[in-house]
Design an enzyme around this catalytic site. Structure first.
Site, PDB file in Angstrom:
ATOM      1  CE  LYS A  66      -3.945   1.959   2.605  1.00  0.00           C
ATOM      2  NZ  LYS A  66      -4.835   1.760   3.781  1.00  0.00           N
ATOM      3  CB  SER A 141      -8.133   3.675   2.794  1.00  0.00           C
ATOM      4  OG  SER A 141      -7.284   3.082   3.774  1.00  0.00           O
ATOM      5  CB  SER A 165      -8.343   0.743   5.676  1.00  0.00           C
ATOM      6  OG  SER A 165      -9.063   1.935   5.528  1.00  0.00           O
TER       7      SER A 165
HETATM    8  N1  GLN Z   1     -13.092   4.248   6.371  1.00  0.00           N
HETATM    9  C1  GLN Z   1     -12.542   4.600   7.643  1.00  0.00           C
HETATM   10  C2  GLN Z   1     -12.095   6.046   7.595  1.00  0.00           C
HETATM   11  O1  GLN Z   1     -12.307   6.663   6.619  1.00  0.00           O
HETATM   12  C3  GLN Z   1     -11.371   3.717   7.969  1.00  0.00           C
HETATM   13  C4  GLN Z   1     -10.196   4.008   7.147  1.00  0.00           C
HETATM   14  C5  GLN Z   1      -9.018   3.164   7.529  1.00  0.00           C
HETATM   15  O2  GLN Z   1      -9.154   2.116   8.153  1.00  0.00           O
HETATM   16  N2  GLN Z   1      -7.842   3.654   7.177  1.00  0.00           N
HETATM   17  O3  GLN Z   1     -11.538   6.573   8.512  1.00  0.00           O
END
Ligand code: GLN
Length: 473
Positions: A66, A141, A165
């Site tokens: 990532k 994400s 994410s």
């Molecule tokens: N969707 C959640 C957020 O926007 C989690 C994102 C993540 O786990 N990095 O914060």
């Protein structure tokens, strides 16, 4: 095949790079393809394998990282204009650990900017498409990492998980994704979003691979003061076929209002299958504070983000808006042009929640809720070895469907973010399909019980083939 020299890592890597070239124009899972690095690493792996010096089963195997994990000499963007030109002078600990296994890094994956989002649409570069239906999002994400594994652009990938994410995109793309216990894997070199919630973990084709990769990246790191000084076990040793004597709980609050009934049905059927493998299941377990987790998360995560993202001032590294008269204006303009709208929203929410006069009402209150949620999980784990829930309330949604409604987007993580709040390990595995789209099941464990949740997940995969289904390419 690598070990018996039927195949070389260079051949393997070339075939992956070719496949990447073929599918990327449509899927857009990668920000950077690291061809040259990959081929050099593959050559090195081949040499070591020939000399009998490659000890790890990951040697010579292609992986995707990532784009929020630092890779020395390779651009690390966080899918943000702010870090568009950032080339780290060092490797994240997880990257260093994989390099010690002589893996082959084939690329860096697309993500929501600074990992803020649930669909990968917040990437400043381009959205990534779900290989099961290209008009739909892959989740986020870590959307690029999940797509990369689902579409066979690499054998496995690393993602990060602050509120879901890794697990949510794994569920949306039909792959296995694990968020380790907070402190299990070093965060050194992971670009910080919300430091008390962030963890790095694997996205893989199945649980056996997941166990292997987790073992390679876990462990104490003096450079991350929150990493715990427990040695990483060999996670592949815990994989079993039956679940006799295991106590599973199904917290009813996770079958939330607004959940797609087809998703709930798939998960209930999968849980029955776990019961068939010998586990005892309490279908009416309860975690009554669950409905407060989302609100607490959206105070705590943005608060930490507002502090962490203060470092992007256009001076030290990253994007810099040059044409200004004063230092303050330079900083303002850098942040105005460098950050996208969701990142700005989080910084404003967090700054507000932490500001004098509001701190007690918002931030402190959220921390108290966090404690209650954590205690409630502690109590549940005196009765259960693992808890089972859906990973997400819906199947992957359409690209564009939720971009104008942040709250709807936030609700996509309602089943995953309580686990980060409590610092627990959880894995999402493919549990079935509805309308041709994958549905993920989440298995949650008590702190440092990765072996237990992997055992449950592996037993399930021994009697089902959902994890072997591949999207048509
Ligand atoms: N969707 C959640 C957020 O926007 C989690 C994102 C993540 O786990 N990095 O914060």
């Amino acid at each position: 095949m690598l070990k018996t020299r039927q195949l070389s890592s260079v051949e393997l890597t070339k075939s992956y790079l070719e496949w990447i070239r073929e599918v990327e124009p449509e899927l857009k899972a990668l920000v950077t393809v690291t061809d040259e690095l990959a081929l050099a690493q593959a050559e090195k792996a081949d040499e070591l394998i020939a000399a009998g010096e490659a000890q790890s089963p990951l040697s010579g195997i292609p992986v995707l990282i990532k784009d929020n994990m630092c890779t020395r000499g390779v651009r690390t963007t966080c899918s943000s204009r702010m870090l568009d030109n950032f080339v780290p002078p060092y490797d994240a600990t997880v990257v260093e650990k994989l390099n010690d296994c002589h893996v082959v890094v084939v690329g860096k994956t697309n993500m929501d900017e600074f990992a803020m989002g649930s669909s990968t649409e917040n990437s400043a570069f381009f959205p990534t498409r779900n290989p099961w239906d290209r008009s739909r999002v892959p989740g986020g994400s870590s959307g690029g990492s999940a797509v990369g594994v689902a579409a066979g652009e690499a054998v496995y990938a690393l993602g990060s998980d602050t509120g879901g994410s890794i697990r949510q995109p794994a569920g949306f793309c039909g792959v296995t994704g694990l968020k380790p216990t907070y402190g299990r894997v070093s965060r050194y070199g992971l670009v910080a979003f919300a430091s008390s919630l962030d963890q790095i973990g694997p996205l893989t084709q199945d649980v056996a691979d997941c166990a292997l990769v987790l073992g390679a990246i876990a462990g104490y790191d003096p450079r991350d003061s929150t990493s715990v000084p427990y040695p990483a076990p060999d996670y592949t040793q815990c994989l079993r076929d039956d679940l006799k004597g295991l106590r599973l709980g199904v917290p009813k609050e996770y079958f939330v209002e607004g959940m797609q009934p087809e998703v709930a049905a798939v998960i209930r059927a999968a849980i029955s299958q776990l019961e068939g493998l010998g586990a005892s299941v309490d279908w009416e377990a309860s975690l009554p504070h669950t409905p407060y987790a989302l609100a607490a998360y959206y105070i705590i995560a943005p608060s930490e983000a507002s502090a962490n993202l203060a470092r992007y001032d256009g001076v030290k590294y990253g994007f810099s808006y040059a044409e200004t008269d004063s230092m303050w204006q330079a900083m303002e303009k850098t942040r105005e042009h460098g950050f996208g709208p969701e990142v700005k929203r989080r910084i404003m929410l967090g700054t507000y929640a932490l500001s004098a006069g509001y701190y007690d009402a918002w931030y402190l209150k959220a921390q108290k809720v966090r404690t209650l949620i954590r205690q409630e999980f502690d109590q549940a784990f005196s009765r259960f070895d693992a808890l089972i829930t859906p990973t997400s309330p819906t199947v992957p949604f359409k690209i564009g469907e939720k971009v104008d409604d942040p709250l709807q987007m936030y609700l996509s993580d309602v089943c995953t973010l309580p686990i980060n709040i409590a610092g627990l390990p959880a894995v999402s595995i493919p549990a079935g399909f509805t309308e041709g789209l994958p549905v993920g099941m989440q298995i949650i464990g008590k702190p440092f019980s990765e072996e237990t949740i992997l055992k449950v997940a592996h037993a399930f995969q021994q009697t089902t083939d959902w994890h072997q289904k591949k999207p048509e390419m």
